[in-house]
Design an enzyme around this catalytic site. Structure first.
Site, short mmCIF file in Angstrom:
data_model
loop_
_atom_site.label_atom_id
_atom_site.label_comp_id
_atom_site.label_asym_id
_atom_site.label_seq_id
_atom_site.Cartn_x
_atom_site.Cartn_y
_atom_site.Cartn_z
CG ASN A 66 -5.22 5.29 7.60
OD1 ASN A 66 -5.73 5.37 8.36
ND2 ASN A 66 -3.91 4.53 7.75
CB VAL A 86 -9.30 5.57 0.38
CG1 VAL A 86 -9.42 4.84 1.87
CG2 VAL A 86 -10.04 6.77 0.38
CB CYS A 87 -4.16 3.84 2.76
SG CYS A 87 -3.07 2.30 3.27
CG LEU A 88 -10.53 0.60 4.35
CD1 LEU A 88 -10.20 0.75 5.89
CD2 LEU A 88 -11.67 1.13 4.09
CG ASP A 105 -1.51 0.20 5.70
OD1 ASP A 105 -0.56 0.38 5.34
OD2 ASP A 105 -2.35 -0.35 5.17
#
Length: 158
Positions: A85, A92-94, A127
């Site tokens: 992620n 950061v992919c959150l 994701d």
């Protein structure tokens, strides 16, 4: 610069200095004239005990826009991490960092850093942001954990 953003960030800094989770770091950068730049934070997140991330201290930049807290900060590992992620750029992919997903203005810097710390050991495979880390995580967990441990060792503060 937005007065609302600066006011909120000053409030959060004050609360952080009184009480923050052990090991987490969040400090504003300094402007060339020596004053604090609350819109640009230098952070560090320790790997959780009992996980392959343990022992590492992972540096993260937190950049706030003028419309914060209406929009989330951009959080970027510097240097980028091997993680499903984390984009190759380090971003950061959150979901709580995405305006059109789970971001809410009430979310604090402390909650963001704790959320990222949790994400390190519990990637969201729905994701993915980094193909190599995602593929290895899904296909060979032993190899994935080996790489994570090596990364934690590389970013050990001692």
């Amino acid at each position: 610069m937005s007065g609302i953003a600066l006011s909120r960030l000053a409030q959060e800094r004050k609360a952080w200095r009184k009480d923050h989770p052990l090991g987490l770091v969040a400090v504003p950068t300094k402007n060339p004239d020596g004053t604090m730049n609350l819109m640009n934070g230098e952070c560090a997140i320790p790997g959780k005990k009992g996980t392959p991330w343990e022992g590492g201290l992972f540096k993260l930049r937190m950049l706030f826009k003028d419309d914060y807290p209406s929009s989330p900060p951009k959080c970027k590992f510097e240097p980028p991490l091997f993680h499903p992620n984390v984009y190759p750029s380090g971003t950061v992919c959150l979901s709580i960092l995405e305006e059109d997903k789970d971001w809410r203005p009430a979310i604090t810097i402390k909650q963001i850093l704790l959320g990222i710390q949790e994400l390190l050991n519990e990637p969201n495979i729905q994701d993915p942001a980094q193909a190599e880390a995602y593929t290895i995580f899904c296909q060979d967990r032993t190899e994935y954990e080996k790489r994570v441990r090596a990364q934690a060792k590389k970013f050990s503060p001692s």
